[in-house]
Design a protein around this motif. Structure first.
Motif, PDB file in Angstrom:
ATOM      1  N   GLY A  68       0.127   1.664  -4.789  1.00  0.00           N
ATOM      2  CA  GLY A  68      -0.464   1.424  -3.480  1.00  0.00           C
ATOM      3  C   GLY A  68      -1.464   2.503  -3.101  1.00  0.00           C
ATOM      4  N   GLU A  69      -2.523   2.093  -2.395  1.00  0.00           N
ATOM      5  CA  GLU A  69      -3.584   3.042  -2.061  1.00  0.00           C
ATOM      6  C   GLU A  69      -3.137   4.085  -1.026  1.00  0.00           C
ATOM      7  OE1 GLU A  69      -4.302  -0.788   0.338  1.00  0.00           O
ATOM      8  OE2 GLU A  69      -3.705  -0.186  -1.697  1.00  0.00           O
ATOM      9  N   ALA A  70      -2.120   3.764  -0.236  1.00  0.00           N
ATOM     10  CA  ALA A  70      -1.662   4.719   0.778  1.00  0.00           C
ATOM     11  C   ALA A  70      -0.697   5.754   0.199  1.00  0.00           C
ATOM     12  CB  ALA A  70      -1.000   3.982   1.939  1.00  0.00           C
ATOM     13  N   VAL A  71       0.134   5.345  -0.755  1.00  0.00           N
ATOM     14  CA  VAL A  71       1.100   6.279  -1.317  1.00  0.00           C
ATOM     15  C   VAL A  71       0.464   7.194  -2.351  1.00  0.00           C
ATOM     16  CG1 VAL A  71       1.894   4.879  -3.270  1.00  0.00           C
ATOM     17  CG2 VAL A  71       3.490   6.436  -2.136  1.00  0.00           C
ATOM     18  N   ALA A  72      -0.672   6.804  -2.920  1.00  0.00           N
ATOM     19  CA  ALA A  72      -1.306   7.598  -3.975  1.00  0.00           C
ATOM     20  C   ALA A  72      -1.634   9.019  -3.524  1.00  0.00           C
ATOM     21  CB  ALA A  72      -2.545   6.884  -4.507  1.00  0.00           C
TER      22      ALA A  72
ATOM     23  N   PRO B  32       0.798  -1.242   0.000  1.00  0.00           N
ATOM     24  CA  PRO B  32       0.000   0.000   0.000  1.00  0.00           C
ATOM     25  C   PRO B  32       0.820   1.277   0.000  1.00  0.00           C
ATOM     26  CG  PRO B  32      -0.938  -1.604   1.528  1.00  0.00           C
ATOM     27  CD  PRO B  32       0.374  -2.171   1.077  1.00  0.00           C
ATOM     28  N   ASN B  33       2.049   1.247   0.526  1.00  0.00           N
ATOM     29  CA  ASN B  33       2.867   2.450   0.625  1.00  0.00           C
ATOM     30  C   ASN B  33       3.810   2.640  -0.557  1.00  0.00           C
ATOM     31  OD1 ASN B  33       1.825   3.148   3.178  1.00  0.00           O
ATOM     32  ND2 ASN B  33       3.260   1.753   4.191  1.00  0.00           N
ATOM     33  N   THR B  34       3.666   1.820  -1.587  1.00  0.00           N
ATOM     34  CA  THR B  34       4.675   1.802  -2.647  1.00  0.00           C
ATOM     35  C   THR B  34       4.045   1.905  -4.030  1.00  0.00           C
ATOM     36  OG1 THR B  34       6.080   0.391  -1.260  1.00  0.00           O
ATOM     37  CG2 THR B  34       6.624   0.520  -3.602  1.00  0.00           C
ATOM     38  N   LEU B  35       4.669   2.711  -4.872  1.00  0.00           N
ATOM     39  CA  LEU B  35       4.400   2.719  -6.312  1.00  0.00           C
ATOM     40  C   LEU B  35       5.551   1.991  -6.989  1.00  0.00           C
ATOM     41  CD1 LEU B  35       3.191   3.700  -9.051  1.00  0.00           C
ATOM     42  CD2 LEU B  35       4.525   5.792  -8.744  1.00  0.00           C
ATOM     43  N   VAL B  36       5.222   0.971  -7.782  1.00  0.00           N
ATOM     44  CA  VAL B  36       6.244   0.231  -8.514  1.00  0.00           C
ATOM     45  C   VAL B  36       5.934   0.337  -9.999  1.00  0.00           C
ATOM     46  CG1 VAL B  36       7.447  -1.959  -8.817  1.00  0.00           C
ATOM     47  CG2 VAL B  36       6.425  -1.395  -6.606  1.00  0.00           C
ATOM     48  N   MET B  37       6.909   0.762 -10.783  1.00  0.00           N
ATOM     49  CA  MET B  37       6.790   0.790 -12.241  1.00  0.00           C
ATOM     50  C   MET B  37       7.990   0.063 -12.837  1.00  0.00           C
ATOM     51  SD  MET B  37       5.314   4.587 -13.193  1.00  0.00           S
ATOM     52  CE  MET B  37       6.627   5.514 -12.408  1.00  0.00           C
ATOM     53  N   THR B  38       7.736  -0.779 -13.807  1.00  0.00           N
ATOM     54  CA  THR B  38       8.820  -1.531 -14.434  1.00  0.00           C
ATOM     55  C   THR B  38       8.735  -1.388 -15.945  1.00  0.00           C
ATOM     56  OG1 THR B  38       7.600  -3.627 -14.633  1.00  0.00           O
ATOM     57  CG2 THR B  38       8.754  -3.210 -12.555  1.00  0.00           C
ATOM     58  N   ALA B  39       9.870  -1.539 -16.603  1.00  0.00           N
ATOM     59  CA  ALA B  39       9.946  -1.344 -18.052  1.00  0.00           C
ATOM     60  C   ALA B  39       9.411  -2.521 -18.837  1.00  0.00           C
ATOM     61  CB  ALA B  39      11.398  -1.076 -18.464  1.00  0.00           C
ATOM     62  N   SER B  40       9.191  -3.652 -18.174  1.00  0.00           N
ATOM     63  CA  SER B  40       8.742  -4.828 -18.912  1.00  0.00           C
ATOM     64  C   SER B  40       7.975  -5.762 -17.987  1.00  0.00           C
ATOM     65  CB  SER B  40       9.942  -5.581 -19.513  1.00  0.00           C
ATOM     66  OG  SER B  40      10.720  -6.180 -18.490  1.00  0.00           O
ATOM     67  N   ARG B  41       7.380  -6.740 -18.614  1.00  0.00           N
ATOM     68  CA  ARG B  41       6.711  -7.806 -17.879  1.00  0.00           C
ATOM     69  C   ARG B  41       7.764  -8.732 -17.274  1.00  0.00           C
ATOM     70  NH1 ARG B  41       2.638 -10.920 -21.665  1.00  0.00           N
ATOM     71  NH2 ARG B  41       4.304 -12.457 -21.652  1.00  0.00           N
ATOM     72  N   ALA B  42       7.352  -9.578 -16.368  1.00  0.00           N
ATOM     73  CA  ALA B  42       8.309 -10.450 -15.681  1.00  0.00           C
ATOM     74  C   ALA B  42       9.002 -11.427 -16.621  1.00  0.00           C
ATOM     75  CB  ALA B  42       7.608 -11.223 -14.560  1.00  0.00           C
ATOM     76  N   ASP B  43       8.383 -11.714 -17.771  1.00  0.00           N
ATOM     77  CA  ASP B  43       8.962 -12.681 -18.708  1.00  0.00           C
ATOM     78  C   ASP B  43       9.264 -12.054 -20.063  1.00  0.00           C
ATOM     79  OD1 ASP B  43       6.364 -12.215 -19.375  1.00  0.00           O
ATOM     80  OD2 ASP B  43       5.855 -14.305 -19.800  1.00  0.00           O
ATOM     81  N   ARG B  44       9.468 -10.733 -20.088  1.00  0.00           N
ATOM     82  CA  ARG B  44       9.731 -10.030 -21.349  1.00  0.00           C
ATOM     83  C   ARG B  44      10.987  -9.175 -21.256  1.00  0.00           C
ATOM     84  NH1 ARG B  44       5.192  -9.474 -24.818  1.00  0.00           N
ATOM     85  NH2 ARG B  44       4.102 -11.473 -24.740  1.00  0.00           N
ATOM     86  N   ASN B  45      11.606  -8.961 -22.416  1.00  0.00           N
ATOM     87  CA  ASN B  45      12.724  -8.031 -22.511  1.00  0.00           C
ATOM     88  C   ASN B  45      12.209  -6.600 -22.598  1.00  0.00           C
ATOM     89  OD1 ASN B  45      15.056  -9.781 -22.619  1.00  0.00           O
ATOM     90  ND2 ASN B  45      14.331 -10.451 -24.613  1.00  0.00           N
ATOM     91  N   SER B  46      12.995  -5.678 -22.093  1.00  0.00           N
ATOM     92  CA  SER B  46      12.806  -4.269 -22.430  1.00  0.00           C
ATOM     93  C   SER B  46      13.833  -3.942 -23.522  1.00  0.00           C
ATOM     94  CB  SER B  46      12.994  -3.383 -21.203  1.00  0.00           C
ATOM     95  OG  SER B  46      14.281  -3.577 -20.647  1.00  0.00           O
ATOM     96  N   HIS B  47      13.754  -2.726 -24.082  1.00  0.00           N
ATOM     97  CA  HIS B  47      14.567  -2.449 -25.267  1.00  0.00           C
ATOM     98  C   HIS B  47      15.225  -1.082 -25.172  1.00  0.00           C
ATOM     99  CE1 HIS B  47      12.623  -5.962 -26.920  1.00  0.00           C
ATOM    100  NE2 HIS B  47      11.439  -5.413 -26.702  1.00  0.00           N
ATOM    101  N   GLY B  48      16.272  -0.924 -25.980  1.00  0.00           N
ATOM    102  CA  GLY B  48      16.956   0.357 -26.081  1.00  0.00           C
ATOM    103  C   GLY B  48      18.290   0.423 -25.374  1.00  0.00           C
ATOM    104  N   CYS B  49      18.838  -0.707 -24.921  1.00  0.00           N
ATOM    105  CA  CYS B  49      20.111  -0.708 -24.183  1.00  0.00           C
ATOM    106  C   CYS B  49      21.287  -0.663 -25.158  1.00  0.00           C
ATOM    107  CB  CYS B  49      20.205  -1.940 -23.287  1.00  0.00           C
ATOM    108  SG  CYS B  49      18.880  -2.068 -22.083  1.00  0.00           S
ATOM    109  N   SER B  50      21.410   0.437 -25.857  1.00  0.00           N
ATOM    110  CA  SER B  50      22.496   0.615 -26.819  1.00  0.00           C
ATOM    111  C   SER B  50      23.571   1.507 -26.218  1.00  0.00           C
ATOM    112  CB  SER B  50      21.954   1.238 -28.107  1.00  0.00           C
ATOM    113  OG  SER B  50      23.005   1.670 -28.949  1.00  0.00           O
ATOM    114  N   HIS B  51      24.813   1.152 -26.494  1.00  0.00           N
ATOM    115  CA  HIS B  51      25.929   1.921 -25.935  1.00  0.00           C
ATOM    116  C   HIS B  51      25.880   3.379 -26.391  1.00  0.00           C
ATOM    117  CE1 HIS B  51      29.893   2.719 -24.314  1.00  0.00           C
ATOM    118  NE2 HIS B  51      30.315   3.117 -25.501  1.00  0.00           N
ATOM    119  N   SER B  52      25.407   3.613 -27.602  1.00  0.00           N
ATOM    120  CA  SER B  52      25.396   4.974 -28.145  1.00  0.00           C
ATOM    121  C   SER B  52      24.108   5.732 -27.850  1.00  0.00           C
ATOM    122  CB  SER B  52      25.602   4.920 -29.664  1.00  0.00           C
ATOM    123  OG  SER B  52      24.577   4.152 -30.285  1.00  0.00           O
TER     124      SER B  52
END
Length: 670
Positions: free
Chosen positions: A633-637, A562-582
Motif C-alpha cells: 500500500g502507498e500509505a504504509v510504504a 493503502p495502509n497494508t503490506l500483504v505478502m503470501t507464499a503462493s499464488r491464489a491457485d498454487r501450493n507452497s512447499h516445505g511443510c515437512s514435519h522434520s
C-alpha cells in the motif's frame, strides 16, 4: 564450347508457386543472416532466454486476476497473433512468388549464366551469383541483387552431379545444404543402431540450436524411435535419482508420469503430418521431437542441479534463464517438427498448433510430479514416529489444559509493552496454525526471535501456536485468541507511526481458509475476511501481513489496501512447499526470514530476493512454481521506510550517523 556442350548444360525449368515461395523465403533469411563468432550466438541465446523468462514471470505476476487463469488469455492472444502473422506472411510470400518467373530456360555458359524467359534473354555474369543453396529437392541460385532462381533438381536429372559440378566450377561457390529431409533408412542403418542413436542425439543438439542442417543427421526408423524413447526414460530415471538422492527406492507408480508425454508426442507428430496431408511424415516428426526433447531434458536437469551451487546472488538470473530455456525448448520443438516433416510455409501452423495444443498444454495442465524414485521407507523409524505422534496427541487432552490456556494468553498479552511516542516501531504477532507438523512451531519461534533481536521488537511480540508440545507453555492459535491479541495490540500501538507485523504459517485450502487445528478441538475458520474484520475492529492502522500457506494468494484481495503490506507464499491457485514435519523452515519462510531479512530491513526488497530464491529451489526439487505474491500500500510504504531507517541507524550506532540518516524532526523527537 560446341553447340552440343551448350545444349547439354541447358535446362528447361518449370516451378510451382509453392516452390518459388521456398526460394523467396530463403532469400529473406540470407539477407537477414548476420555472421559472428560462436560465443556471440551463445550470449545472444542466453540473453533471449532471460528476456523470455522475465516475460513469463511478469505475466505470471501481473495477470493473476484475469478470468480463466492468467495463462489462458495470454495463450489465446499469442495463438491469434501467430495465426494472423502466419497468414499475412503467407499472403506476402505468395504474392511475391507469383511475380517470379515460373518457366524459364537456364544455360551454363563459360562467360555467364543465361536465362531465357518470355522470349527475353538475360546474361548474368558469374560474379553476380552470390551463393548456391539446396533446400530439400530444390536448388536455389542466389544473386547479388537479392533475387533467386529456383531450380527443382528433378529438372537436372539424370546428369545432376555433372551439372551441379559445372555450376560450382563456373560460379566459384559450393552448394550449401539448407533444411533437408531426413535420409531414408537402409539395411546398413538397421545393422548399427548405436551409431544411429548417437547421430540422432547429435541432431537433437542441432535442432535445439535451430540449425537448418540438423535434420540431415536424423536417422529415421521405427527402431530408432523406440531406442530414443528408452534412452529418454533412462535419462528421466537417472535425473530423478540424482534429485531424490542415493538413499531411495524405485517407485513403479511414477512410470505413468515419466511416460505421460510419449502418446502425446506421437499424437502431435501424427496431427502435424495430417495437416500436411502426408502420413509418411509422422515418423520423422516423432524422431525429431524425441531427439530435441532428450537434449532439452539433459539441460534442464543440469540447470536444476547446478543453479543452487551458484548461490543466492544468482537466484533471479537463474530463474529467468530456466524459464526462458523452457520457452525456447517449446519453440525449438516446433521448428524441429516443421523441418523434419518438410512442411511448406502454409502448413507450418499445423506444427505450431500440434505442439502447443497436444504436446505442451496437456503436460502443463494434467501431468503430476510423481517421481521414479522416492526416499527409502524405514519401517522401524515409521513405527517410532507413529508412537511419538500418539504421545503428542495424548498430551493435548489433559484436563489441566482447559485452565492453563486462558492464563497463558492473559500473561502474554499483559507483557506487551506500549509503543514509544515519536519512535516508529514494529509490533509482531506470529501464528502457527497446524499442530500436526513441528515445522510451523519452529518457524514462528524463529521469526519471533528474529524480530526481537534484529528488528527491535523485544517486549512487543507474541506467539500463538498450535502444537501438543507447547500447550502448557504457549497460548494456542484460535480465532478467538487471535481477536483478543489484535485488540490488545491495537491498544498498545501508536496508530500513526507503528506497524503490526502478522505472520501466519500453516496449511491452506483452495477455498482460502487458513488451517487452525489442534486435535481433538475444533476451532472457528480463519478466512481473509475474518482476519480483515478483526484488524479493523482492533483499530490497527498500519499492517504488514505475511501469510505462508498453500493458496495463500487468495488473502491478497481481501486484505490489500493503502495502509497494508500483504505478502503470501503462493499464488491464489498454487501450493507452497516445505511443510515437512522434520524441516526447520518452509521454502518461503527460510527464503524470506532466515535469509533475505537478515540482509536487509526493507520488506519489499526481501520479498523480491525471497521469491527468486524460492523459484530456484522449487525448480531444483521438481515442484511446480508457487509464485509468491505481494501488495504494498502507498500509505504504509513510507512508514515502513521510516522504521527501516531507524533500524539501520541502530545497527550502525547513534550519534553523528543518526543526525545524517534521520530527518531533523525525528532526531528532535528522540
Amino acid at each position: 564450347m560446341t553447340d552440343s556442350d551448350t545444349l547439354a548444360h541447358t535446362l528447361a525449368v518449370s516451378t510451382t508457386v509453392e516452390q518459388r515461395m521456398v526460394g523467396v523465403r530463403a532469400v529473406t533469411q540470407r539477407v537477414q543472416r548476420v555472421g559472428g563468432a560462436p560465443w556471440r550466438s551463445i550470449v545472444a541465446m542466453l540473453a533471449l532466454w532471460m528476456v523470455i523468462g522475465a516475460l513469463v514471470g511478469f505475466f505470471g505476476a501481473e495477470m493473476k486476476a484475469l478470468p480463466g487463469g492468467q495463462w489462458l488469455p495470454l495463450v489465446v492472444v499469442v495463438l491469434v497473433f501467430i495465426v494472423l502473422m502466419q497468414r499475412a506472411q503467407g499472403k506476402v510470400l505468395r504474392r511475391v512468388s507469383a511475380q517470379q518467373p515460373g518457366e524459364f530456360q537456364l544455360t551454363l555458359a563459360d562467360e555467364a549464366l543465361v536465362v531465357v524467359h518470355a522470349g527475353a534473354t538475360t546474361r548474368l555474369q558469374w560474379p553476380s551469383v552470390a551463393a548456391l543453396e539446396r533446400i530439400g529437392d530444390l536448388l536455389l541460385i542466389h544473386l547479388n541483387t537479392c533475387d533467386v532462381l529456383t531450380v527443382p533438381l528433378a529438372c537436372v536429372e539424370p546428369d545432376a552431379d555433372a551439372w551441379l559440378a559445372r555450376l560450382e566450377t563456373l560460379s566459384g561457390h559450393h552448394v550449401t545444404i539448407g533444411a533437408v529431409p531426413p535420409p531414408e533408412p537402409d539395411a546398413a542403418d538397421q545393422a548399427r543402431p548405436w551409431r544411429d542413436l548417437f547421430s540422432n542425439l547429435a541432431a537433437g543438439v542441432g535442432l535445439l540450436l535451430v540449425r537448418a542442417k540438423a535434420t540431415a543427421r536424423l536417422k529415421v526408423s521405427p527402431a530408432q524411435l523406440v531406442w530414443l524413447l528408452l534412452f529418454d526414460l533412462l535419462l528421466i530415471a537417472f535425473g530423478n535419482w540424482l534429485l531424490v538422492g542415493t538413499d531411495s527406492e524405485f517407485n513403479r507408480y511414477g512410470m505413468a508420469s515419466a511416460m505421460f508425454w510419449v502418446p502425446l508426442l506421437l499424437l502431435t507428430a501424427w496431427a502435424s503430418a495430417r495437416a500436411a496431408d502426408d502420413d509418411r511424415k509422422m515418423l520423422p516428426g516423432a524422431v525429431a521431437l524425441v531427439a530435441v526433447g532428450i537434449v532439452g531434458t539433459c539441460i534442464q536437469y543440469a540447470a536444476i542441479l547446478g543453479f543452487p551451487l551458484l548461490g543466492e546472488g544468482f537466484a533471479m538470473a537463474s530463474a529467468y534463464l530456466y524459464w526462458g530455456f523452457v520457452a525456447w525448448l517449446v519453440i525449438a520443438s516446433i521448428v524441429a517438427l516443421a523441418r523434419a516433416q518438410q512442411l511448406l510455409p502454409e502448413q507450418r501452423m499445423g506444427a505450431v498448433l500440434a505442439v502447443l495444443g497436444l504436446l505442451i498444454a496437456p503436460q502443463w495442465l494434467f501431468k503430476d510430479n510423481s517421481s521414479l524414485w522416492i526416499p527409502h521407507y524405514d519401517e522401524t523409524a515409521a513405527a517410532a514416529e507413529s508412537d511419538a505422534a500418539q504421545a503428542r496427541y495424548a498430551a493435548v487432552t489433559h484436563e489441566a489444559i482447559l485452565y492453563t490456556q486462558p492464563a497463558l494468553l492473559d500473561d502474554a498479552l499483559a507483557a506487551i509493552a506500549p509503543g514509544r511516542l515519536g519512535v516508529p516501531e514494529l509490533f509482531v504477532l506470529s501464528v502457527g496454525g497446524h499442530a500436526n507438523q513441528d515445522v510451523f512451531l519452529r518457524e514462528v519461534r524463529a521469526v519471533d526471535t528474529l524480530f526481537r533481536e534484529r528488528f527491535d521488537a523485544e517486549g512487543r511480540s507474541l506467539v500463538l501456536v498450535n502444537n501438543p508440545a507447547t500447550v502448557n507453555t504457549l497460548p494456542i492459535a484460535s480465532v478467538t485468541a487471535l481477536a483478543r491479541s489484535l485488540k490488545v495490540f491495537g491498544q498498545r500501538m501508536n496508530a500513526d507511526e507503528d506497524v503490526l507485523v502478522v505472520f501466519l504459517t500453516s496449511h491452506g485450502s483452495e477455498e482460502h481458509r487458513f488451517d487452525l487445528s489442534l486435535w481433538p478441538y475444533r476451532f472457528d475458520e480463519l478466512t481473509p475476511e475474518v482476519l480483515r474484520h478483526q484488524l479493523d475492529a482492533a483499530g490497527i492502522r498500519y499492517r504488514a501481513l505475511i501469510v505462508s500457506a498453500c493458496y495463500s494468494g487468495g488473502f491478497v484481495p481481501a486484505l490489500a489496501d493503502p495502509n497494508t503490506l500483504v505478502m503470501t507464499a503462493s499464488r491464489a491457485d498454487r501450493n507452497s512447499h516445505g511443510c515437512s514435519h522434520s524441516a526447520d523452515w518452509t521454502f518461503f519462510g527460510r527464503a524470506l526470514f532466515n535469509e533475505a531479512l537478515r540482509d536487509t530491513y526493507a520488506f519489499d526488497t526481501a520479498f523480491t530476493q525471497a521469491s527468486a530464491a524460492v523459484a530456484v529451489r522449487e525448480a531444483a526439487e521438481g515442484y511446480d512454481p508457487s509464485e509468491p505474491q505481494i501488495a504494498l500500500g502507498e500509505a504504509v510504504a513510507p512508514v515502513l521506510t521510516a522504521i527501516e531507517r531507524r533500524l539501520q541507524v541502530n545497527a550502525m550506532g547513534q550519534g553523528q550517523m543518526a543526525e545524517t540518516v534521520l530527518p531533523a524532526s525525528r532526531v528532535a523527537a528522540r
